[in-house]
Enzyme design. Structure first.
Site, PDB file in Angstrom:
ATOM      1  CD  GLU A 251      -1.417  -2.239   1.717  1.00 43.16           C
ATOM      2  OE1 GLU A 251      -0.534  -2.563   2.259  1.00 43.16           O
ATOM      3  OE2 GLU A 251      -2.730  -3.227   1.747  1.00 43.16           O
TER       4      GLU A 251
ATOM      5  CG  PHE B 216      -8.570  -9.403  12.184  1.00 46.88           C
ATOM      6  CD1 PHE B 216      -8.011 -10.533  12.407  1.00 46.88           C
ATOM      7  CD2 PHE B 216      -9.261  -9.351  10.579  1.00 46.88           C
ATOM      8  CE1 PHE B 216      -6.780 -11.104  11.482  1.00 46.88           C
ATOM      9  CE2 PHE B 216      -8.693  -9.978   9.770  1.00 46.88           C
ATOM     10  CZ  PHE B 216      -7.281 -10.030   9.699  1.00 46.88           C
TER      11      PHE B 216
ATOM     12  CG  MET C  35      22.660  11.886   2.376  1.00 46.82           C
ATOM     13  SD  MET C  35      24.429  12.361   1.374  1.00 46.82           S
ATOM     14  CE  MET C  35      23.154  13.719   0.458  1.00 46.82           C
TER      15      MET C  35
END
Lengths: 81, 571
Positions: free
Chosen positions: B52, B114, B478
């Site tokens: 998602e 749930f 980085m």
């Protein structure tokens, strides 16, 4: 500040205070006298520019109807009435 | 004649009515009624992602490339929480995204059911607005309002949480009413007295006066220039006054890189001459930016001689990060157009000469001559400079921002504010759907690519011809660079193993290439660019190359690191 009397709106408003790290000294929530609208008052010790910046964060929040910044003198005047 | 429709059908119709054409999503229990109704609405093309988070980033990419609302859909609980990073990225970069989440049925809410999660509570600080629809009669209005809120004023994400029983509720269908709230953009202006010192006209006049008296003026163009499509206006302002233009990370491609007045990117990895120009400027015209800390460095020492004119749609931004001499609240295009009319023609030749004196050429050696610059030039050549580049986060992102030659508006898309690794690959899928006739390159490092590389399956299944470039240096580069500069070269947990990307691509049925020498670039990048479907190119680059210059975090723009600390010390 006048804002929609919905838990999610109040939650969002408190969230702005927390997230923007606003130094709050006092906080009060009351009915505004208009159905569906609450009045949220908070006290912060800050200069006028800081207070204005906080107000601007609320102005753009959906569900907020009006925001007023009262300096010390203003609130004293209001308290006398 | 009215008909009985379920909430799920109404949701689909409301999206169609709002002009939605593409949805990025993933089904699950609490959103199943919506997925049941979806096939009856072929106007809505659904892209089945593999996670998602990718749906949210793809919707974000779609929104940035199209200027329209990007829509993503997920189920309750884990589906909804997986959207969070994507929504936060859209929030930080002002991208109009609408997320629709399923929720457990109303009688179950608050019972730790749930896959129940309080997605309204979770997304409060990272959305412009969010809604839990408690009654199906509100649903169509809420969708229409959410689409409007996402787009208007300063854009941003909006979430709509729809309990499963509301999706199943049937009512008589009525077309959507007008949004219940006034438009947020209009509110933002009407409710902010004192937004400018006086009226808009006063602000523009004051700005024009400051510009007239300035000896060393600068324009700083941010994302607002792209959002407002103020390209012609900013260029007209620069050309009428001769004032040089700086583009922030999100302002890149808002002004042509090749223009004689373009200086480059400011801030932490901005070129020395750009940051020096800021430090010497006496007037800065900031258009559609928020003076982010990555731009300003330490604000106490930022632009010490400059009076700042700040043109910004969001009143709350003016004076938030830096003190402002003239604040003008309004749309970047509208205000800049007025400013162009108000300023007197002038030149800045001496100032431009002064800035040219700040330029610092650098020579760095790269393995196999495979420098970021040559790689990016090969992508430019292969695509004839006409592709959209989507970058991830890290060293490659800075190299692209500094070295790729952007000539066309809004062709640079990146996760700036949130800095979300994993953004590029899914966002590029969204960009492709917004610009189906153009080429899109997703450029990532080996770290960020591995975060969302599962989306290659989405590209294959849905036919999305995204070109993927992976800058592989075997490090989280980085972070390694920061460790080198600020943590005594202790490369803690930054070496990162990669799979064989060519074989990986092959497993998905995607052509994959590996480039180790600059001499291979033109051929390989050209072939990848010409592929009809998706393609992947791995660039095996120098392992410990750094991005120069660099302003240390919290440091002043006047004090860049321009070479390796050891070399700088004379070793």
């Amino acid at each position: 500040m006048l804002l929609d009397d919905a838990l999610v709106t109040l939650n969002r408003a408190f969230g702005v205070l927390r997230r923007r790290n606003v130094p709050i000294e006092g906080l009060a929530l009351h009915p505004s006298g208009t159905a569906g609208v609450s009045r949220l008052t908070f006290v912060l010790k800050a200069d006028a520019a800081t207070a204005d910046r906080v107000a601007q964060q609320f102005h753009k929040m959906i569900g907020v109807r009006s925001v007023m910044v009262l300096a010390n003198e203003d609130s004293t005047t209001e308290a006398k009435r | 004649m009215s008909e009985m429709l379920s909430g799920a059908e109404i949701l689909c119709r409301a999206l169609v009515d709002a002009g939605v054409e593409v949805i990025f999503g993933y089904p699950g229990g609490a959103i199943m009624p919506f997925y049941h109704a979806l096939p009856d609405h072929p106007q809505l093309r659904h892209i089945l992602v593999r996670h998602e988070q990718a749906a949210a980033h793809a919707a974000d990419g779609y929104a940035r490339a199209s200027g329209r609302v990007g829509v993503c859909v997920a189920t309750s609980g884990p589906g909804a929480t997986n959207l969070v990073t994507g929504l936060a990225a859209a929030h930080m970069d002002n991208s109009p995204v609408v997320a629709i989440t399923g929720q457990v049925s109303r009688p179950m809410i608050g019972r730790d059911a749930f896959q129940e999660t309080d997605i309204i509570g979770i997304t409060l600080p990272i959305t412009k607005q969010n809604y839990q629809v408690q009654d199906v009669t509100e649903l169509a209005d809420v969708v229409a309002e959410a689409m409007a809120v996402a787009l208007e004023g300063r854009p941003g994400p909006v979430l709509i949480d729809v309990p499963k029983d509301v999706q199943n509720q049937k009512i008589e269908w009525h077309p959507p009413q007008k949004p219940r709230h006034p438009r947020a953009g209009a509110r933002g202006q009407s409710l902010t007295p004192g937004a400018s010192p006086g009226s808009l006209e006063d602000g523009v006049r004051a700005a024009a006066r400051l510009i007239k008296g300035a000896e060393r003026p600068l324009i700083m163009a941010g994302h607002g220039v792209i959002l407002a499509e103020a390209y012609a206006e900013v260029q007209a302002l620069a050309e009428k006054t001769g004032i040089p233009v700086i583009t922030t990370l999100l302002g890149i491609s808002g002004f042509p890189d090749g223009h004689a007045l373009h200086l480059g990117m400011p801030g932490m990895h901005g070129e020395v001459h750009v940051n020096r120009a800021i430090q010497h400027a006496d007037v800065i015209i900031g258009i559609g930016l928020r003076f982010d800390d990555r731009v300003t460095g330490n604000t106490a020492s930022f632009a010490p001689q400059a009076r700042i004119i700040h043109i910004e749609l969001d009143r709350a931004e003016i004076g938030k990060n830096v003190p402002v001499a003239v604040g003008i609240v309004g749309d970047a295009r509208d205000v800049t157009r007025r400013l162009v009319a108000a300023v007197e023609p002038r030149r800045c030749e001496r100032w431009l000469e002064h800035i040219r004196g700040f330029v610092r050429p650098r020579t760095e050696a790269f393995r196999g001559d495979l420098s970021p610059e040559t790689i990016l030039a090969s992508i430019y050549e292969a695509s004839h400079g006409e592709c959209t580049i989507v970058t991830d986060v890290g060293q490659h992102q800075m190299w692209v921002a500094k070295l790729y030659r952007y000539e066309r508006p809004n062709t640079h898309i990146t996760s700036g504010g949130l800095g979300a690794m994993g953004f590029a690959v899914p966002a590029a899928m969204g960009v492709h759907l917004a610009r189906p006739n153009g080429t899109v390159w997703a450029i990532s490092g080996d770290g960020g690519f591995q975060m969302n590389m599962a989306e290659m399956a989405t590209m294959v299944q849905e036919g999305l011809p995204v070109k993927m470039a992976v800058f592989n240096n075997g490090y989280l580069g980085m972070v390694r660079q920061w460790q080198q500069f600020f943590h005594e070269k202790r490369y803690s947990c930054t070496p990162i193993w990669s799979p064989d990307y060519v074989k990986l691509a092959a497993a998905y049925g995607i052509p994959g290439y590996r480039v180790k020498q600059a001499s291979e670039l033109a051929d390989v990048v050209g072939r990848a660019n010409a592929e009809a479907g998706p393609a992947l190119v791995e660039f095996v680059i120098e392992q410990e190359a750094n991005v120069y210059p660099m302003i240390p975090p919290g440091g002043s723009l006047s004090e860049p690191i321009e070479a390796e600390p050891a070399a700088a010390a004379g070793h």
